[in-house]
Design a protein around this motif. Structure first.
Motif, PDB file in Angstrom:
ATOM      1  N   ALA A   6      -9.683   1.813 -29.324  1.00  0.00           N
ATOM      2  CA  ALA A   6      -8.225   1.718 -29.398  1.00  0.00           C
ATOM      3  C   ALA A   6      -7.563   2.688 -28.420  1.00  0.00           C
ATOM      4  CB  ALA A   6      -7.754   1.982 -30.819  1.00  0.00           C
ATOM      5  N   ILE A   7      -8.115   3.883 -28.312  1.00  0.00           N
ATOM      6  CA  ILE A   7      -7.579   4.867 -27.357  1.00  0.00           C
ATOM      7  C   ILE A   7      -7.790   4.384 -25.926  1.00  0.00           C
ATOM      8  CG2 ILE A   7      -7.893   7.204 -26.446  1.00  0.00           C
ATOM      9  CD1 ILE A   7      -8.403   8.095 -29.336  1.00  0.00           C
ATOM     10  N   ALA A   8      -8.937   3.784 -25.644  1.00  0.00           N
ATOM     11  CA  ALA A   8      -9.199   3.261 -24.299  1.00  0.00           C
ATOM     12  C   ALA A   8      -8.245   2.124 -23.955  1.00  0.00           C
ATOM     13  CB  ALA A   8     -10.642   2.789 -24.191  1.00  0.00           C
ATOM     14  N   ILE A   9      -7.958   1.255 -24.906  1.00  0.00           N
ATOM     15  CA  ILE A   9      -7.024   0.146 -24.666  1.00  0.00           C
ATOM     16  C   ILE A   9      -5.617   0.687 -24.433  1.00  0.00           C
ATOM     17  CG2 ILE A   9      -5.906  -1.842 -25.747  1.00  0.00           C
ATOM     18  CD1 ILE A   9      -8.618  -2.434 -27.083  1.00  0.00           C
ATOM     19  N   ALA A  10      -5.197   1.654 -25.256  1.00  0.00           N
ATOM     20  CA  ALA A  10      -3.862   2.237 -25.083  1.00  0.00           C
ATOM     21  C   ALA A  10      -3.743   2.961 -23.746  1.00  0.00           C
ATOM     22  CB  ALA A  10      -3.554   3.185 -26.232  1.00  0.00           C
ATOM     23  N   GLY A  11      -4.767   3.717 -23.384  1.00  0.00           N
ATOM     24  CA  GLY A  11      -4.753   4.412 -22.097  1.00  0.00           C
ATOM     25  C   GLY A  11      -4.735   3.460 -20.915  1.00  0.00           C
ATOM     26  N   SER A  12      -5.447   2.354 -21.050  1.00  0.00           N
ATOM     27  CA  SER A  12      -5.454   1.351 -19.985  1.00  0.00           C
ATOM     28  C   SER A  12      -4.091   0.696 -19.829  1.00  0.00           C
ATOM     29  CB  SER A  12      -6.506   0.286 -20.263  1.00  0.00           C
ATOM     30  OG  SER A  12      -7.789   0.859 -20.266  1.00  0.00           O
ATOM     31  N   ALA A  13      -3.430   0.419 -20.945  1.00  0.00           N
ATOM     32  CA  ALA A  13      -2.099  -0.179 -20.873  1.00  0.00           C
ATOM     33  C   ALA A  13      -1.091   0.783 -20.248  1.00  0.00           C
ATOM     34  CB  ALA A  13      -1.637  -0.592 -22.274  1.00  0.00           C
ATOM     35  N   ILE A  14      -1.167   2.046 -20.619  1.00  0.00           N
ATOM     36  CA  ILE A  14      -0.271   3.047 -20.030  1.00  0.00           C
ATOM     37  C   ILE A  14      -0.564   3.206 -18.538  1.00  0.00           C
ATOM     38  CG2 ILE A  14       0.313   5.509 -20.031  1.00  0.00           C
ATOM     39  CD1 ILE A  14      -0.128   5.417 -23.099  1.00  0.00           C
ATOM     40  N   GLY A  15      -1.839   3.253 -18.192  1.00  0.00           N
ATOM     41  CA  GLY A  15      -2.215   3.372 -16.777  1.00  0.00           C
ATOM     42  C   GLY A  15      -1.778   2.175 -15.957  1.00  0.00           C
ATOM     43  N   ALA A  16      -1.863   0.981 -16.535  1.00  0.00           N
ATOM     44  CA  ALA A  16      -1.416  -0.223 -15.830  1.00  0.00           C
ATOM     45  C   ALA A  16       0.084  -0.174 -15.594  1.00  0.00           C
ATOM     46  CB  ALA A  16      -1.801  -1.467 -16.618  1.00  0.00           C
ATOM     47  N   GLY A  17       0.821   0.298 -16.574  1.00  0.00           N
ATOM     48  CA  GLY A  17       2.266   0.427 -16.400  1.00  0.00           C
ATOM     49  C   GLY A  17       2.629   1.424 -15.325  1.00  0.00           C
ATOM     50  N   ILE A  18       1.928   2.535 -15.291  1.00  0.00           N
ATOM     51  CA  ILE A  18       2.179   3.547 -14.254  1.00  0.00           C
ATOM     52  C   ILE A  18       1.818   2.998 -12.878  1.00  0.00           C
ATOM     53  CG2 ILE A  18       1.428   5.802 -13.398  1.00  0.00           C
ATOM     54  CD1 ILE A  18       1.203   6.669 -16.348  1.00  0.00           C
ATOM     55  N   ALA A  19       0.732   2.231 -12.793  1.00  0.00           N
ATOM     56  CA  ALA A  19       0.323   1.665 -11.502  1.00  0.00           C
ATOM     57  C   ALA A  19       1.355   0.682 -10.971  1.00  0.00           C
ATOM     58  CB  ALA A  19      -1.041   0.988 -11.639  1.00  0.00           C
ATOM     59  N   VAL A  20       1.977  -0.089 -11.857  1.00  0.00           N
ATOM     60  CA  VAL A  20       2.967  -1.073 -11.421  1.00  0.00           C
ATOM     61  C   VAL A  20       4.243  -0.372 -10.944  1.00  0.00           C
ATOM     62  CG1 VAL A  20       4.444  -2.962 -12.234  1.00  0.00           C
ATOM     63  CG2 VAL A  20       2.042  -2.940 -12.800  1.00  0.00           C
ATOM     64  N   ILE A  21       4.515   0.812 -11.462  1.00  0.00           N
ATOM     65  CA  ILE A  21       5.707   1.566 -11.044  1.00  0.00           C
ATOM     66  C   ILE A  21       5.635   1.907  -9.552  1.00  0.00           C
ATOM     67  CG2 ILE A  21       6.911   3.774 -11.360  1.00  0.00           C
ATOM     68  CD1 ILE A  21       6.373   3.536 -14.317  1.00  0.00           C
ATOM     69  N   SER A  22       4.450   1.917  -8.969  1.00  0.00           N
ATOM     70  CA  SER A  22       4.343   2.208  -7.538  1.00  0.00           C
ATOM     71  C   SER A  22       5.083   1.173  -6.694  1.00  0.00           C
ATOM     72  CB  SER A  22       2.877   2.272  -7.112  1.00  0.00           C
ATOM     73  OG  SER A  22       2.278   0.990  -7.204  1.00  0.00           O
ATOM     74  N   GLY A  23       5.348   0.003  -7.254  1.00  0.00           N
ATOM     75  CA  GLY A  23       6.126  -1.015  -6.545  1.00  0.00           C
ATOM     76  C   GLY A  23       7.559  -0.579  -6.294  1.00  0.00           C
ATOM     77  N   MET A  55       9.358  -2.021  12.795  1.00  0.00           N
ATOM     78  CA  MET A  55       9.854  -2.081  11.425  1.00  0.00           C
ATOM     79  C   MET A  55       8.973  -2.978  10.558  1.00  0.00           C
ATOM     80  SD  MET A  55      13.492  -3.445   9.980  1.00  0.00           S
ATOM     81  CE  MET A  55      13.006  -5.139  10.224  1.00  0.00           C
ATOM     82  N   LEU A  56       8.534  -4.112  11.079  1.00  0.00           N
ATOM     83  CA  LEU A  56       7.676  -5.013  10.312  1.00  0.00           C
ATOM     84  C   LEU A  56       6.307  -4.396  10.028  1.00  0.00           C
ATOM     85  CD1 LEU A  56       8.513  -8.482  11.864  1.00  0.00           C
ATOM     86  CD2 LEU A  56       9.166  -7.587   9.635  1.00  0.00           C
ATOM     87  N   LEU A  57       5.783  -3.624  10.976  1.00  0.00           N
ATOM     88  CA  LEU A  57       4.519  -2.937  10.738  1.00  0.00           C
ATOM     89  C   LEU A  57       4.675  -1.909   9.625  1.00  0.00           C
ATOM     90  CD1 LEU A  57       1.586  -2.434  11.601  1.00  0.00           C
ATOM     91  CD2 LEU A  57       2.465  -0.748  13.216  1.00  0.00           C
ATOM     92  N   GLY A  58       5.769  -1.172   9.654  1.00  0.00           N
ATOM     93  CA  GLY A  58       6.024  -0.206   8.591  1.00  0.00           C
ATOM     94  C   GLY A  58       6.225  -0.875   7.245  1.00  0.00           C
ATOM     95  N   ALA A  59       6.898  -2.006   7.223  1.00  0.00           N
ATOM     96  CA  ALA A  59       7.105  -2.735   5.967  1.00  0.00           C
ATOM     97  C   ALA A  59       5.771  -3.249   5.406  1.00  0.00           C
ATOM     98  CB  ALA A  59       8.071  -3.890   6.181  1.00  0.00           C
ATOM     99  N   ALA A  60       4.877  -3.670   6.282  1.00  0.00           N
ATOM    100  CA  ALA A  60       3.563  -4.144   5.827  1.00  0.00           C
ATOM    101  C   ALA A  60       2.764  -3.001   5.204  1.00  0.00           C
ATOM    102  CB  ALA A  60       2.796  -4.752   6.988  1.00  0.00           C
ATOM    103  N   VAL A  61       2.831  -1.827   5.794  1.00  0.00           N
ATOM    104  CA  VAL A  61       2.129  -0.669   5.235  1.00  0.00           C
ATOM    105  C   VAL A  61       2.736  -0.290   3.883  1.00  0.00           C
ATOM    106  CG1 VAL A  61       1.655   1.781   5.588  1.00  0.00           C
ATOM    107  CG2 VAL A  61       1.376   0.193   7.473  1.00  0.00           C
ATOM    108  N   ALA A  62       4.066  -0.311   3.789  1.00  0.00           N
ATOM    109  CA  ALA A  62       4.719   0.019   2.525  1.00  0.00           C
ATOM    110  C   ALA A  62       4.401  -1.017   1.454  1.00  0.00           C
ATOM    111  CB  ALA A  62       6.229   0.120   2.738  1.00  0.00           C
ATOM    112  N   GLU A  63       4.337  -2.273   1.827  1.00  0.00           N
ATOM    113  CA  GLU A  63       4.041  -3.330   0.861  1.00  0.00           C
ATOM    114  C   GLU A  63       2.610  -3.211   0.339  1.00  0.00           C
ATOM    115  OE1 GLU A  63       4.731  -6.524  -1.581  1.00  0.00           O
ATOM    116  OE2 GLU A  63       6.176  -5.445  -0.361  1.00  0.00           O
ATOM    117  N   SER A  64       1.699  -2.738   1.164  1.00  0.00           N
ATOM    118  CA  SER A  64       0.314  -2.603   0.710  1.00  0.00           C
ATOM    119  C   SER A  64       0.215  -1.618  -0.449  1.00  0.00           C
ATOM    120  CB  SER A  64      -0.591  -2.181   1.866  1.00  0.00           C
ATOM    121  OG  SER A  64      -0.285  -0.864   2.280  1.00  0.00           O
ATOM    122  N   THR A  65       1.077  -0.608  -0.492  1.00  0.00           N
ATOM    123  CA  THR A  65       1.066   0.332  -1.612  1.00  0.00           C
ATOM    124  C   THR A  65       1.400  -0.371  -2.920  1.00  0.00           C
ATOM    125  OG1 THR A  65       1.787   2.089  -0.122  1.00  0.00           O
ATOM    126  CG2 THR A  65       2.043   2.489  -2.462  1.00  0.00           C
TER     127      THR A  65
END
Length: 85
Positions: A6-23, A55-65
């Motif tokens: 249960a702790i692993a599932i909760a930690g994974s869900a929190i980590g997934a949410g934090i990872a999506v915030i990088s968008g 500018m497009l090259l920079g946008a591609a690098v930013a989008e990869s994050t």
């Protein structure tokens, strides 16, 4: 379900949410770059091709994050190696 799983599932869900915030950061960076690119073209219209290609090259690098964050969140949710189901 045991407590460790249960702790692993909760930690994974929190980590997934934090990872999506990088968008958010990549979106802000792309918007800033597009604004500065438009400003640069307004100042020097004869260099439009060079400015837009840079500018497009920079946008591609930013989008990869953002894409890396999405991939990490998908792995944590659907193919988590720490959760045995």
């Amino acid at each position: 379900m045991e407590l460790g799983q249960a702790i692993a599932i909760a930690g994974s869900a929190i980590g997934a949410g934090i990872a999506v915030i990088s968008g958010i950061g990549s979106g802000i960076g792309q918007g800033f770059a597009a604004g500065k690119g438009a400003e640069a073209v307004g100042n020097q219209p004869e260099a439009k091709g060079d400015i837009i290609s840079t500018m497009l090259l920079g946008a591609a690098v930013a989008e990869s994050t953002g894409i890396y964050g999405l991939v990490i969140s998908i792995i944590l949710i659907f193919a988590n190696p720490w959760i045995k189901m």
